[in-house]
Design a protein around this motif. Structure first.
Motif, PDB file in Angstrom:
ATOM      1  N   GLN A 144     -10.811  21.346  -8.819  1.00 42.40           N
ATOM      2  CA  GLN A 144     -10.030  22.517  -8.858  1.00 42.40           C
ATOM      3  C   GLN A 144      -8.504  21.966  -8.624  1.00 42.40           C
ATOM      4  N   LYS A 145      -7.683  22.603  -9.309  1.00 40.72           N
ATOM      5  CA  LYS A 145      -6.303  22.135  -9.143  1.00 40.72           C
ATOM      6  C   LYS A 145      -5.470  23.236  -8.211  1.00 40.72           C
ATOM      7  N   TYR A 146      -4.600  22.734  -7.674  1.00 37.36           N
ATOM      8  CA  TYR A 146      -3.770  23.511  -6.497  1.00 37.36           C
ATOM      9  C   TYR A 146      -2.143  23.488  -7.017  1.00 37.36           C
ATOM     10  N   GLU A 147      -1.683  24.387  -6.723  1.00 36.63           N
ATOM     11  CA  GLU A 147      -0.203  24.768  -7.040  1.00 36.63           C
ATOM     12  C   GLU A 147       0.484  24.960  -5.630  1.00 36.63           C
ATOM     13  N   SER A 203      -2.094  29.474   3.013  1.00 38.65           N
ATOM     14  CA  SER A 203      -2.397  30.553   2.118  1.00 38.65           C
ATOM     15  C   SER A 203      -2.594  30.021   0.503  1.00 38.65           C
ATOM     16  N   CYS A 204      -1.704  28.838   0.356  1.00 35.26           N
ATOM     17  CA  CYS A 204      -1.457  28.201  -0.852  1.00 35.26           C
ATOM     18  C   CYS A 204      -2.881  27.753  -1.720  1.00 35.26           C
ATOM     19  N   PHE A 205      -3.735  27.497  -0.531  1.00 33.13           N
ATOM     20  CA  PHE A 205      -5.042  26.757  -1.114  1.00 33.13           C
ATOM     21  C   PHE A 205      -6.156  27.801  -0.995  1.00 33.13           C
ATOM     22  N   GLY A 206      -5.910  28.961  -0.383  1.00 32.62           N
ATOM     23  CA  GLY A 206      -7.391  29.732  -0.346  1.00 32.62           C
ATOM     24  C   GLY A 206      -6.874  30.594   0.968  1.00 32.62           C
ATOM     25  N   CYS A 207      -8.149  31.383   1.357  1.00 25.94           N
ATOM     26  CA  CYS A 207      -8.332  31.967   2.734  1.00 25.94           C
ATOM     27  C   CYS A 207      -8.926  31.041   3.723  1.00 25.94           C
ATOM     28  N   ASN A 228     -11.838  21.353   4.663  1.00 24.51           N
ATOM     29  CA  ASN A 228     -11.194  21.726   3.531  1.00 24.51           C
ATOM     30  C   ASN A 228      -9.774  21.100   3.136  1.00 24.51           C
ATOM     31  N   LEU A 229      -9.145  20.720   4.065  1.00 26.29           N
ATOM     32  CA  LEU A 229      -7.867  19.919   3.580  1.00 26.29           C
ATOM     33  C   LEU A 229      -8.390  18.427   3.216  1.00 26.29           C
ATOM     34  N   GLU A 230      -9.487  17.984   3.745  1.00 29.11           N
ATOM     35  CA  GLU A 230      -9.862  16.799   3.133  1.00 29.11           C
ATOM     36  C   GLU A 230     -10.036  16.786   1.649  1.00 29.11           C
ATOM     37  N   ARG A 231     -10.868  18.117   1.395  1.00 35.30           N
ATOM     38  CA  ARG A 231     -11.298  18.399   0.095  1.00 35.30           C
ATOM     39  C   ARG A 231     -10.029  18.593  -0.833  1.00 35.30           C
ATOM     40  N   ILE A 232      -9.086  19.382  -0.444  1.00 39.19           N
ATOM     41  CA  ILE A 232      -8.018  19.892  -1.113  1.00 39.19           C
ATOM     42  C   ILE A 232      -7.202  18.758  -1.413  1.00 39.19           C
ATOM     43  N   MET A 233      -6.924  17.528  -0.335  1.00 33.71           N
ATOM     44  CA  MET A 233      -6.233  16.404  -0.567  1.00 33.71           C
ATOM     45  C   MET A 233      -7.192  15.383  -1.639  1.00 33.71           C
ATOM     46  N   GLY A 234      -8.454  15.615  -1.936  1.00 26.83           N
ATOM     47  CA  GLY A 234      -9.136  14.729  -2.601  1.00 26.83           C
ATOM     48  C   GLY A 234      -9.478  13.602  -1.918  1.00 26.83           C
ATOM     49  N   LEU A 235      -9.507  13.346  -0.626  1.00 28.01           N
ATOM     50  CA  LEU A 235      -9.801  12.231   0.011  1.00 28.01           C
ATOM     51  C   LEU A 235     -11.319  11.672  -0.002  1.00 28.01           C
ATOM     52  N   PRO A 236     -12.366  12.499  -0.094  1.00 29.58           N
ATOM     53  CA  PRO A 236     -13.699  12.014  -0.494  1.00 29.58           C
ATOM     54  C   PRO A 236     -13.814  11.087  -1.654  1.00 29.58           C
ATOM     55  N   GLN A 237     -13.223  11.371  -2.398  1.00 29.76           N
ATOM     56  CA  GLN A 237     -13.117  10.789  -4.032  1.00 29.76           C
ATOM     57  C   GLN A 237     -12.964   9.337  -3.962  1.00 29.76           C
TER      58      GLN A 237
END
Length: 208
Positions: A3-6, A54-58, A74-83
Motif C-alpha cells: 500500500q502506498k500513502y500520500e 488520519s493521513c494513513f487511516g483510522c 501500524n506506524l511500523e507497517r506504514i514506514m515499512g520497517l519490517p521489510q
C-alpha cells in the motif's frame, strides 16, 4: 500489493517521533494512550497528532484513545520497517565506523549487507561484522545483491559523483552524511547535517 500513502514531508518527519514514544510507552507497560497525552509529551497539539495519523487511516476510538501496541505496529507497517531493505555503506573511515557500528539498521527498516572504501589499509577489515570491500567491486556487488539504499560517509568533494554512480547502479535511496547537499534524479535523498542542528539550537537560545 504494497500500500502506498500520500503525506506531506512534515508529517513523514514526525512519524519516527510518534513511533519512538509509542515504543517507550509499550516498554513501561502502558496499554492505551490518547492524542492529548502524545501531544503533551511531544510538545504538540492533540489535533495535530490526530490530523497526522488520519493521513494513513483510522486509528483509535473516540473517548478511549489508542491501543499503544496496535498503533506502534501500524506506524511500523506504514514506514515499512519490517521489510528490511538491503543497504550498503560507502566510506569506512571514522564516520563510517561510527554509523555502521552504532546505528540499529535492522530496527529501522534496513539490513546492512556491504561496506566499501578506497583505502587499501581498510580492505578486509570488519565493521559491524561485515568485511570492507574495495570500491571497484561496487558494480559487481550491486548487480548480484540489488541493494535499495546506500549510506554515504564520504568527503564532500566526492559525494555528488558517488551518489550519481550509486543511482546508476540501481540505488533508490541515499542517507547522506557527507557534509554537503547532493542532488540526484530517480532517488530519495535524506541528508544529515549535524551542524544545522547545533546552529538551530544557537538560534533558539538567542531568540526564543
Amino acid at each position: 500489493m504494497e500500500q502506498k500513502y500520500e503525506a506531506s514531508a512534515s508529517v513523514v518527519r514526525r512519524l519516527p517521533r510518534y513511533y519512538r514514544l509509542l515504543q517507550e510507552l509499550e516498554r513501561i507497560g502502558q496499554q492505551r494512550t490518547s492524542s492529548r497525552e502524545l501531544g503533551r509529551q511531544l510538545g504538540m497539539t492533540a489535533s495535530q497528532i490526530r490530523q497526522d495519523l488520519s493521513c494513513f487511516g483510522c486509528f483509535g476510538q473516540q473517548g478511549s484513545g489508542y491501543a499503544v501496541k496496535e498503533l506502534r505496529e501500524n506506524l511500523e507497517r506504514i514506514m515499512g520497517l519490517p521489510q528490511l531493505l538491503p543497504a550498503i555503506l560507502v566510506g569506512a573511515g571514522s564516520l563510517g565506523k561510527v554509523v555502521s557500528e552504532n546505528v540499529r539498521f535492522e530496527e529501522r527498516g534496513f539490513r546492512l549487507i556491504g561496506i566499501f572504501d578506497i583505502k587499501p589499509e581498510l580492505i578486509g577489515k570488519e565493521l559491524a561484522g561485515i568485511a570492507i570491500s574495495p570500491l571497484e567491486q561496487l558494480e559487481a556487488f550491486c548487480a548480484a545483491h540489488h541493494p535499495a539504499a546506500a549510506v554515504l560517509c564520504l568527503p564532500k568533494e566526492s559525494a555528488q559523483a558517488a551518489a550519481e554512480r550509486l543511482v546508476s547502479l540501481g540505488i533508490r535511496g541515499l542517507w547522506n552524511f557527507s557534509h554537503c547537499d547532493i542532488a540526484v534524479e530517480h532517488a530519495q535523498v535524506v541528508t544529515v547535517h549535524l551542524d544545522d542542528s547545533l546552529m538551530t539550537l544557537s538560534y533558539k537560545l538567542h531568540n526564543l
